[in-house]
Scaffold this active site. Structure first.
Site, PDB file in Angstrom:
ATOM      1  NE  ARG A  46      21.863  77.955  22.991  1.00  0.00           N
ATOM      2  CZ  ARG A  46      22.811  78.289  21.981  1.00  0.00           C
ATOM      3  NH1 ARG A  46      23.939  77.783  21.903  1.00  0.00           N
ATOM      4  NH2 ARG A  46      23.320  79.028  21.796  1.00  0.00           N
ATOM      5  N   GLY A  47      19.707  78.928  19.558  1.00  0.00           N
ATOM      6  CA  GLY A  47      20.554  79.586  19.104  1.00  0.00           C
ATOM      7  C   GLY A  47      20.191  79.669  17.594  1.00  0.00           C
ATOM      8  CB  ALA A  48      19.075  83.166  15.884  1.00  0.00           C
ATOM      9  NE  ARG A  89      14.022  80.785  23.532  1.00  0.00           N
ATOM     10  CZ  ARG A  89      16.003  80.391  23.741  1.00  0.00           C
ATOM     11  NH1 ARG A  89      16.287  80.120  23.115  1.00  0.00           N
ATOM     12  NH2 ARG A  89      16.436  81.849  24.820  1.00  0.00           N
ATOM     13  CD  GLN A 196      22.706  80.156  27.255  1.00  0.00           C
ATOM     14  OE1 GLN A 196      23.247  80.478  27.867  1.00  0.00           O
ATOM     15  NE2 GLN A 196      21.542  80.523  26.194  1.00  0.00           N
ATOM     16  CG  ASP A 237      19.288  85.376  19.723  1.00  0.00           C
ATOM     17  OD1 ASP A 237      20.040  85.204  20.054  1.00  0.00           O
ATOM     18  OD2 ASP A 237      18.467  84.048  19.716  1.00  0.00           O
ATOM     19  CG  ASN A 247      23.615  87.906  20.491  1.00  0.00           C
ATOM     20  OD1 ASN A 247      22.829  86.805  19.776  1.00  0.00           O
ATOM     21  ND2 ASN A 247      24.989  87.786  21.152  1.00  0.00           N
ATOM     22  CE  LYS A 248      20.817  84.061  26.081  1.00  0.00           C
ATOM     23  NZ  LYS A 248      19.735  83.610  25.820  1.00  0.00           N
TER      24      LYS A 248
HETATM   25  O1  MRU Z   1      18.835  81.661  25.354  1.00  0.00           O
HETATM   26  P1  MRU Z   1      19.539  81.441  23.394  1.00  0.00           P
HETATM   27  O2  MRU Z   1      20.998  80.247  23.929  1.00  0.00           O
HETATM   28  O3  MRU Z   1      19.096  80.651  22.529  1.00  0.00           O
HETATM   29  O4  MRU Z   1      20.761  82.367  22.768  1.00  0.00           O
HETATM   30  C1  MRU Z   1      21.440  81.911  21.759  1.00  0.00           C
HETATM   31  C2  MRU Z   1      22.117  83.828  21.549  1.00  0.00           C
HETATM   32  O5  MRU Z   1      21.714  84.841  21.622  1.00  0.00           O
HETATM   33  C3  MRU Z   1      22.590  83.656  20.520  1.00  0.00           C
HETATM   34  O6  MRU Z   1      24.046  84.425  20.821  1.00  0.00           O
HETATM   35  C4  MRU Z   1      22.221  83.639  19.080  1.00  0.00           C
HETATM   36  O7  MRU Z   1      21.024  82.855  19.165  1.00  0.00           O
HETATM   37  C5  MRU Z   1      23.022  83.685  17.782  1.00  0.00           C
HETATM   38  S1  MRU Z   1      23.425  81.967  17.508  1.00  0.00           S
HETATM   39  C6  MRU Z   1      24.123  81.500  16.042  1.00  0.00           C
END
Ligand code: MRU
Length: 347
Positions: A46-48, A89, A196, A237, A247-248
């Site tokens: 996970r994470g962009a 996603r 997270q 994201d 973002n999250k």
């Molecule tokens: O749902 P996730 O855990 O994939 O969400 C990730 C985030 O929101 C991160 O903050 C975002 O991807 C930036 S990661 C460098």
């Protein structure tokens, strides 16, 4: 952390299984497209930025056994794989960017045999991985200048090594500041519902011996009001052409708090997170996640009625006007507006 979140190893995609952290450091080997799709959907990876690499490697998994013997047939197969991976996603721009990158290299080699095209795709996926390592360190170089020795930073979710290949965006800024000899105090918001912040950010900061304190998401306002936070840094994201950032979920709350209490709110993100085709954040597709992620603790124990009505958007949107600056590998965008973003993207 001296390991990679995602890599190509032994003809498979090897990932750290993030759903098991921090209790267990487990690696998964994904040998086919279906396995990779599930790993993304279930947030094992996970994470962009990490999703950009996962998607490119996923495309390779999806076509490596293709029996196509013409470009037309191969391209048809490739596009089917891309459509399928695109359903896992919707929000992180990088996932689609990673697939566009491989599509582009293939389109420039239409006269080449299928075996060569396959190699090109794997090569491009590996290039994306190496580029991420460099980009995150550059983000760190630009961003660390915003931190002073003793700065106290609030962050949410995980925008660290685990969300990228091996360093991080928001956390990369902190790592770089520490490498330069500054002592940084980090507050990690736990990030309900999938935690997270609590599970991943605390784990990786602790591994790198960075001073980290875990807080409940609803503690942020008090902490900022008590003047315990100098600045906020998060990842993103997807960022639209005018600088609105998805973002999250909970990031928007923090940006409003920062504005109210007059502390800087920064986003750290690579160029691959920008979506110049989207004029404003309201066109960003915000992923809705399953109800049981909220009703339970990590799917294990119910903390609400099993039939409780739930709303579970995974991300929210922070308007450009609330963002003090965006830290990229090409420099810092400030003020955040369409013109300054275009300048950085065209650099
Ligand atoms: O749902 P996730 O855990 O994939 O969400 C990730 C985030 O929101 C991160 O903050 C975002 O991807 C930036 S990661 C460098």
């Amino acid at each position: 952390m001296n390991m990679r979140t995602i890599e190509w190893k032994n003809n498979k995609v090897r990932i750290i299984n993030q759903s098991k952290l921090p209790l267990k450091l487990e690696f998964l080997e994904l040998g086919n497209l279906g396995q990779l799709w599930k790993a993304i959907k279930s947030l094992q990876v996970r994470g962009a930025p990490a999703l950009g690499a996962a998607a490119a490697l996923g495309v390779y998994l999806g076509i490596k056994d293709s029996k196509a013997d013409s470009f037309k047939e191969f391209n048809f197969h490739l596009k089917r794989v891309i459509r399928y991976l695109g359903t896992c996603r919707p929000t992180a721009r990088n996932l689609f960017w990673g697939m566009e990158r491989v599509l582009k290299v293939v389109s420039t080699a239409q006269d080449k045999p299928v075996s060569y095209l396959k190699k090109l795709i794997l090569q491009e996926a590996k290039r994306i991985i190496e580029e991420d390592c460099v980009a995150c360190r550059k983000i760190g170089d630009f961003g660390e200048k915003l931190l002073k020795n003793g700065s106290s930073v609030l962050t949410i979710c995980n925008a660290g090594a685990l969300a990228t290949i091996d360093y991080g965006t928001a956390l990369g800024v902190i790592y770089r500041a520490e490498e330069k000899g500054k002592k940084i105090k980090v507050f990690a918001s736990e990030t309900r519902p999938l935690l997270q912040g609590a599970r991943l950010t605390c784990w990786e900061l602790d591994n790198r011996r960075v001073d980290v304190t875990l807080i409940c998401d609803n503690t942020a306002a008090k902490l900022i009001a008590d003047k315990k936070i100098d600045l906020i840094i998060t990842g993103a994201d997807r960022i639209s052409a005018n600088g609105d950032a998805a973002n999250k979920i909970g990031t928007f709350n923090l940006a409003i708090l920062a504005k109210y209490h007059k502390i800087p709110f920064y986003i750290a993100a690579p160029i691959s997170t920008f979506d110049k085709k989207i004029s404003s954040g309201r066109f960003i597709d915000i992923e809705m996640r399953p109800a049981d992620e909220v009703r339970t603790i990590l799917g294990k124990k119910f903390i609400a009625l099993a039939n409780a009505k739930v709303l579970n958007p995974a991300f929210d949107l922070t308007a450009a006007s609330l963002i003090s600056a965006i830290i990229t590998e090409r420099g810092i965008i400030r003020p955040v507006n369409k013109k300054n973003i275009r300048k950085i993207l065209e650099k």
